[in-house]
Design a protein around this motif. Structure first.
Motif, mmCIF file in Angstrom:
data_model
loop_
_atom_site.group_PDB
_atom_site.id
_atom_site.type_symbol
_atom_site.label_atom_id
_atom_site.label_comp_id
_atom_site.label_asym_id
_atom_site.label_seq_id
_atom_site.Cartn_x
_atom_site.Cartn_y
_atom_site.Cartn_z
ATOM 1 N N PHE A 151 0.674 -1.093 0.031
ATOM 2 C CA PHE A 151 -0.124 0.009 0.019
ATOM 3 C C PHE A 151 0.813 1.307 0.079
ATOM 4 C CE2 PHE A 151 -2.200 3.278 2.324
ATOM 5 C CZ PHE A 151 -3.335 3.478 1.545
ATOM 6 N N ASP A 152 1.910 1.197 0.894
ATOM 7 C CA ASP A 152 2.673 2.601 0.971
ATOM 8 C C ASP A 152 3.505 2.691 -0.204
ATOM 9 O OD1 ASP A 152 1.473 3.142 3.432
ATOM 10 O OD2 ASP A 152 2.992 2.028 4.681
ATOM 11 N N SER A 153 3.852 1.774 -0.961
ATOM 12 C CA SER A 153 4.862 1.950 -2.210
ATOM 13 C C SER A 153 3.948 2.126 -3.500
ATOM 14 C CB SER A 153 5.699 0.750 -2.357
ATOM 15 O OG SER A 153 5.259 -0.386 -2.455
ATOM 16 N N GLY A 154 2.685 1.981 -3.139
ATOM 17 C CA GLY A 154 1.823 1.990 -4.478
ATOM 18 C C GLY A 154 1.741 0.745 -5.238
ATOM 19 N N GLY A 155 1.927 -0.326 -4.587
ATOM 20 C CA GLY A 155 1.784 -1.616 -5.276
ATOM 21 C C GLY A 155 0.465 -2.377 -4.737
ATOM 22 N N GLN A 156 0.256 -3.599 -5.295
ATOM 23 C CA GLN A 156 -0.680 -4.371 -4.915
ATOM 24 C C GLN A 156 -0.528 -5.438 -3.819
ATOM 25 O OE1 GLN A 156 -4.019 -3.652 -6.077
ATOM 26 N NE2 GLN A 156 -3.229 -1.928 -6.816
ATOM 27 N N PHE A 157 -1.371 -5.927 -2.965
ATOM 28 C CA PHE A 157 -1.175 -7.088 -2.096
ATOM 29 C C PHE A 157 -1.981 -8.029 -2.419
ATOM 30 C CE2 PHE A 157 -2.984 -9.407 1.429
ATOM 31 C CZ PHE A 157 -1.840 -9.859 2.106
ATOM 32 N N TYR A 158 -1.071 -9.509 -2.552
ATOM 33 C CA TYR A 158 -1.981 -10.640 -2.861
ATOM 34 C C TYR A 158 -1.826 -11.707 -1.650
ATOM 35 C CZ TYR A 158 -2.046 -8.179 -7.368
ATOM 36 O OH TYR A 158 -2.317 -7.595 -8.267
ATOM 37 N N ARG A 159 -2.814 -12.577 -1.546
ATOM 38 C CA ARG A 159 -2.638 -13.453 -0.300
ATOM 39 C C ARG A 159 -2.727 -14.875 -0.940
ATOM 40 N NH1 ARG A 159 -1.706 -16.152 3.314
ATOM 41 N NH2 ARG A 159 -2.555 -16.092 5.541
ATOM 42 N N VAL A 160 -1.590 -15.580 -0.525
ATOM 43 C CA VAL A 160 -1.717 -17.156 -1.129
ATOM 44 C C VAL A 160 -1.900 -17.838 0.190
ATOM 45 C CG1 VAL A 160 -0.247 -18.418 -2.064
ATOM 46 C CG2 VAL A 160 -0.325 -16.554 -3.272
ATOM 47 N N ARG A 161 -3.010 -18.752 0.077
ATOM 48 C CA ARG A 161 -2.834 -19.882 1.197
ATOM 49 C C ARG A 161 -2.917 -21.367 0.401
ATOM 50 N NH1 ARG A 161 -6.717 -15.826 2.143
ATOM 51 N NH2 ARG A 161 -6.680 -15.008 4.252
ATOM 52 N N ASP A 162 -2.651 -21.460 -0.680
ATOM 53 C CA ASP A 162 -2.555 -22.634 -1.297
ATOM 54 C C ASP A 162 -2.063 -22.486 -3.073
ATOM 55 O OD1 ASP A 162 -4.802 -22.000 -3.408
ATOM 56 O OD2 ASP A 162 -6.139 -22.853 -1.639
ATOM 57 N N ILE A 163 -1.584 -23.637 -3.577
ATOM 58 C CA ILE A 163 -0.692 -23.197 -4.762
ATOM 59 C C ILE A 163 -1.749 -22.715 -5.954
ATOM 60 C CG2 ILE A 163 -0.908 -25.438 -5.696
ATOM 61 C CD1 ILE A 163 1.888 -25.292 -6.348
ATOM 62 N N ALA A 164 -3.027 -22.930 -5.973
ATOM 63 C CA ALA A 164 -4.032 -22.461 -6.832
ATOM 64 C C ALA A 164 -4.062 -20.919 -6.692
ATOM 65 C CB ALA A 164 -5.195 -23.149 -6.602
ATOM 66 N N SER A 165 -3.975 -20.677 -5.441
ATOM 67 C CA SER A 165 -4.022 -19.007 -5.464
ATOM 68 C C SER A 165 -2.953 -18.071 -5.783
ATOM 69 C CB SER A 165 -4.520 -18.549 -3.889
ATOM 70 O OG SER A 165 -3.548 -19.169 -2.976
ATOM 71 N N PHE A 166 -1.895 -18.798 -5.805
ATOM 72 C CA PHE A 166 -0.640 -18.189 -6.552
ATOM 73 C C PHE A 166 -0.946 -17.877 -8.084
ATOM 74 C CE2 PHE A 166 2.750 -19.526 -3.589
ATOM 75 C CZ PHE A 166 3.540 -18.425 -3.646
ATOM 76 N N GLY A 167 -1.492 -18.668 -8.750
ATOM 77 C CA GLY A 167 -1.768 -18.552 -10.205
ATOM 78 C C GLY A 167 -2.762 -17.247 -10.273
ATOM 79 N N ASP A 168 -3.734 -17.143 -9.389
ATOM 80 C CA ASP A 168 -4.721 -16.061 -9.484
ATOM 81 C C ASP A 168 -3.932 -14.845 -9.041
ATOM 82 O OD1 ASP A 168 -6.581 -18.001 -9.842
ATOM 83 O OD2 ASP A 168 -7.320 -18.168 -7.598
ATOM 84 N N SER A 169 -3.200 -14.821 -8.088
ATOM 85 C CA SER A 169 -2.418 -13.506 -7.926
ATOM 86 C C SER A 169 -1.571 -13.149 -9.039
ATOM 87 C CB SER A 169 -1.255 -13.514 -6.782
ATOM 88 O OG SER A 169 -2.108 -14.031 -5.583
ATOM 89 N N PHE A 170 -0.698 -14.059 -9.729
ATOM 90 C CA PHE A 170 0.074 -13.578 -10.657
ATOM 91 C C PHE A 170 -0.727 -13.180 -12.032
ATOM 92 C CE2 PHE A 170 3.633 -16.476 -8.902
ATOM 93 C CZ PHE A 170 4.322 -15.586 -8.531
ATOM 94 N N ASP A 171 -1.869 -13.906 -12.259
ATOM 95 C CA ASP A 171 -2.704 -13.327 -13.391
ATOM 96 C C ASP A 171 -3.037 -11.949 -13.202
ATOM 97 O OD1 ASP A 171 -2.597 -16.025 -14.438
ATOM 98 O OD2 ASP A 171 -4.528 -16.655 -13.679
ATOM 99 N N ARG A 172 -3.528 -11.771 -11.922
ATOM 100 C CA ARG A 172 -3.918 -10.308 -11.885
ATOM 101 C C ARG A 172 -2.872 -9.182 -11.682
ATOM 102 N NH1 ARG A 172 -7.062 -10.988 -6.368
ATOM 103 N NH2 ARG A 172 -5.644 -12.542 -6.024
ATOM 104 N N LEU A 173 -1.604 -9.697 -11.409
ATOM 105 C CA LEU A 173 -0.463 -8.692 -11.779
ATOM 106 C C LEU A 173 -0.064 -8.635 -12.966
ATOM 107 C CD1 LEU A 173 2.144 -9.975 -9.117
ATOM 108 C CD2 LEU A 173 1.720 -7.698 -9.731
ATOM 109 N N VAL A 174 -0.273 -9.725 -13.819
ATOM 110 C CA VAL A 174 0.098 -9.340 -15.496
ATOM 111 C C VAL A 174 -0.898 -8.424 -15.900
ATOM 112 C CG1 VAL A 174 -0.150 -10.664 -17.717
ATOM 113 C CG2 VAL A 174 1.157 -11.859 -15.653
#
Length: 174
Positions: A151-174
């Motif tokens: 938040f303080d650097s102008g970026g986004q935060f993503y939460r990963v609780r399992d391997i499937a949510s990693f892919g969701d985070s990276f998809d949103r980053l792209v």
């Protein structure tokens, strides 16, 4: 690549899941995007300078292993990242960590990021319940610190609780 990334609350472990998904992230980036790889535990080391070769970047990710110096030194990791960017105007970092800051302090890290115009996107890997490390200690994710850093650097935060949510985070980053 700190010791707490050996925790198996994300199957098969935080580090293996992060490496697997980071390579998939590299695969979906548009051609020509420059990527560097920095491993950090108690200190930081550049494993790959900025390069558009997806093969080189994925080989660097594969080479990540647990650090020899204990701790999580995000400050040194960001210093190393900033040096990789040299004089580039656009500086975006994807920080994959459980956020267990035990070297430096949050205000110092945020001031450094802001002074150097680093946009830090954080991916919190781990669970609130945590899991046992190789040192038989419980390692829990520090979501508050990683949210603050993003938040303080102008970026986004993503939460990963399992391997499937990693892919969701990276998809949103792209």
């Amino acid at each position: 690549n700190s010791g707490s990334m050996s925790t198996e609350d994300v199957i098969p472990s935080r580090l293996i899941a992060a490496k697997t998904e980071a390579k998939e992230f590299v695969d979906v980036l548009p051609p020509g995007v420059e990527i560097g790889v920095i491993g950090f535990s108690g200190d930081a080391s550049v494993l790959q300078t900025l390069d558009s070769s997806k093969l080189k970047v994925k080989m660097a990710i594969d080479s990540l292993d647990f650090g020899k110096i204990q701790g999580t030194n995000i400050y040194n990791a960001l210093i190393a990242a900033n040096k990789l960017f040299e004089n580039r105007q656009m500086k975006s970092v994807v920080l994959i960590s459980d956020g267990q800051l035990n070297v430096g302090d949050a205000p110092q890290i945020i001031r450094y990021a802001n002074r150097n115009n680093l946009i830090i996107n954080t991916i919190a890997v781990g669970t609130e319940e945590g899991g046992l490390t190789d040192f038989e200690t419980v390692s829990k994710v520090d979501e508050d610190f990683l949210k603050s850093l993003a938040f303080d650097s102008g970026g986004q935060f993503y939460r990963v609780r399992d391997i499937a949510s990693f892919g969701d985070s990276f998809d949103r980053l792209v």
